[in-house]
Design an enzyme around this catalytic site. Structure first.
Site, PDB file in Angstrom:
ATOM      1  N   LYS A 173       8.759  45.111  27.044  1.00  0.00           N
ATOM      2  CA  LYS A 173       8.006  44.879  28.270  1.00  0.00           C
ATOM      3  C   LYS A 173       6.515  45.123  28.054  1.00  0.00           C
ATOM      4  CE  LYS A 173      10.581  48.031  30.018  1.00  0.00           C
ATOM      5  NZ  LYS A 173      11.280  49.024  30.839  1.00  0.00           N
ATOM      6  N   THR A 204       3.381  51.742  40.751  1.00  0.00           N
ATOM      7  CA  THR A 204       4.313  51.115  39.804  1.00  0.00           C
ATOM      8  C   THR A 204       5.415  52.090  39.400  1.00  0.00           C
ATOM      9  OG1 THR A 204       2.826  51.756  38.024  1.00  0.00           O
ATOM     10  CG2 THR A 204       2.617  49.497  38.849  1.00  0.00           C
ATOM     11  N   GLY A 206       8.853  53.367  38.923  1.00  0.00           N
ATOM     12  CA  GLY A 206      10.185  52.764  38.948  1.00  0.00           C
ATOM     13  C   GLY A 206      10.249  51.294  38.567  1.00  0.00           C
ATOM     14  N   THR A 207       9.168  50.765  38.004  1.00  0.00           N
ATOM     15  CA  THR A 207       9.195  49.339  37.627  1.00  0.00           C
ATOM     16  C   THR A 207      10.252  49.058  36.560  1.00  0.00           C
ATOM     17  OG1 THR A 207       7.372  49.814  36.125  1.00  0.00           O
ATOM     18  CG2 THR A 207       6.803  48.738  38.207  1.00  0.00           C
ATOM     19  N   GLY A 208      10.347  49.965  35.578  1.00  0.00           N
ATOM     20  CA  GLY A 208      11.310  49.748  34.484  1.00  0.00           C
ATOM     21  C   GLY A 208      12.752  49.833  34.984  1.00  0.00           C
ATOM     22  N   CYS A 209      13.007  50.817  35.863  1.00  0.00           N
ATOM     23  CA  CYS A 209      14.361  50.982  36.424  1.00  0.00           C
ATOM     24  C   CYS A 209      14.730  49.737  37.224  1.00  0.00           C
ATOM     25  CB  CYS A 209      14.402  52.194  37.349  1.00  0.00           C
ATOM     26  SG  CYS A 209      13.827  53.716  36.587  1.00  0.00           S
TER      27      CYS A 209
END
Ligand SMILES: Nc1ncnc2c1ncn2[C@@H]1O[C@H](COP(=O)(O)OP(=O)(O)OP(=O)(O)O)[C@@H](O)[C@H]1O
Ligand SMILES: Cc1ncc(CO)c(N)n1
Length: 264
Positions: A173, A204, A206-209
């Site tokens: 990412k 941002t 929690g974007t990855g979760c």
């Protein structure tokens, strides 16, 4: 209805972890289930404390679900200790869910080690071989691949090294890179770029979760991996565009906009 399971840590402030996963899966109209690996005391500014759930209790939660309910996809997020990683890997080998999305969570946006450094090798050796897709950000990809990433060529080299660890597909990412947030997918043969449009916002958390849960939901819904990533990328882009200025640090993304057509 499709049934999607997150195996991850709880974020009491609701922006990341299990709470972000359940919201994302629900927004995809999937039935969301959770196995909690750790309880974190965190908010938009910091992670203050972590309580790891004993591995036997993690196993008991997984058994409770799989012995009773069909699981169409699993997403794995924060698992901080090797014994828990070992327990989860053993249970997934036993129950063989059709899709496993591994988000190799290592360090929170606020800088807290969510993966104990000594557990990184267990994550590499035990979870990556089970992954339909693994979704590291750039610092995580650097750790998994054992190299620094400064260019597009580096991203491609790192993706090949992570693929060699056993994940069937690798998505690196670009949220942490300078410039536009392009994510790169490697399926063992070809690279596919998923360009994004950078939103200038601190919110941002929690974007990855959210991205990995959206991928898991899309896989459960029957989309092939590339399309599952494409749709998840659209979902996170909209969720960041309409992110919520909550708290005093990194606020959460918005799960309502795309699916319910506006703010709630
Ligand atoms: N400011 C931004 N604008 C648009 N897209 C972004 C932005 N930041 C991250 N993204 C996208 O969000 C997704 C998650 O990427 P990111 O690199 O932030 O994950 P992460 O670091 O694992 O998140 P987390 O901190 O929750 O663990 C990726 O698709 C990335 O390209
Ligand atoms: C519980 C949890 N999982 C993942 C992240 C990564 O953002 C976080 N901050 N907290």
């Amino acid at each position: 209805m499709k049934h999607v399971l997150t195996i991850a840590g709880s974020d009491c402030s609701g922006g990341a972890g299990v709470q972000a996963d359940l919201k994302t899966m629900s927004a995809h109209r999937c039935f969301a289930m959770s196995v909690i690996t750790a309880i974190t005391a965190q908010n938009t500014q910091a992670v203050n404390d972590v309580l790891d759930i004993p591995p036997a209790m993690i196993e008991a939660q997984i058994d409770a679900i799989f012995t009773d309910i069909r699981v169409d996809a699993v997403k794995i997020g924060m698992v901080s200790v090797s014994d828990s990683i070992r327990a989860i890997a053993g249970k997934l080998r036993q129950y063989t869910p059709p899709f496993v999305v591994v988000d190799p969570v290592m360090v929170s946006k606020s800088g807290y080690d969510l993966l104990r450094p000594e557990a990184a090798s267990a994550l590499k050796e035990l979870l990556l071989p089970l992954a339909t897709i693994v979704t590291p950000n750039v610092p995580e990809a650097e750790k998994l691949a054992g190299m620094s990433i400064r260019s597009e060529d580096d991203i491609k080299e790192a993706a090949q090294r992570i693929y060699a660890l056993g994940a069937k597909q690798v998505l690196i990412k670009g949220g942490h890179s300078d410039g536009q947030p392009t994510d790169w997918l490697f399926d063992g043969q070809k690279f596919t770029a998923f360009p994004g449009k950078r939103i200038d916002t601190p919110n941002t958390h929690g974007t990855g979760c959210t991205l990995s849960s959206a991928i898991a939901s899309n896989l459960a819904l029957g989309h092939p991996v590339e399309q599952a990533v494409e749709l998840a990328k659209q979902y996170i882009q909209t969720a960041i565009e309409h992110s919520i200025p909550l708290g005093h640090g990194h606020g959460p993304v918005n799960h309502f906009y795309e699916y319910y057509g506006g703010e709630c």
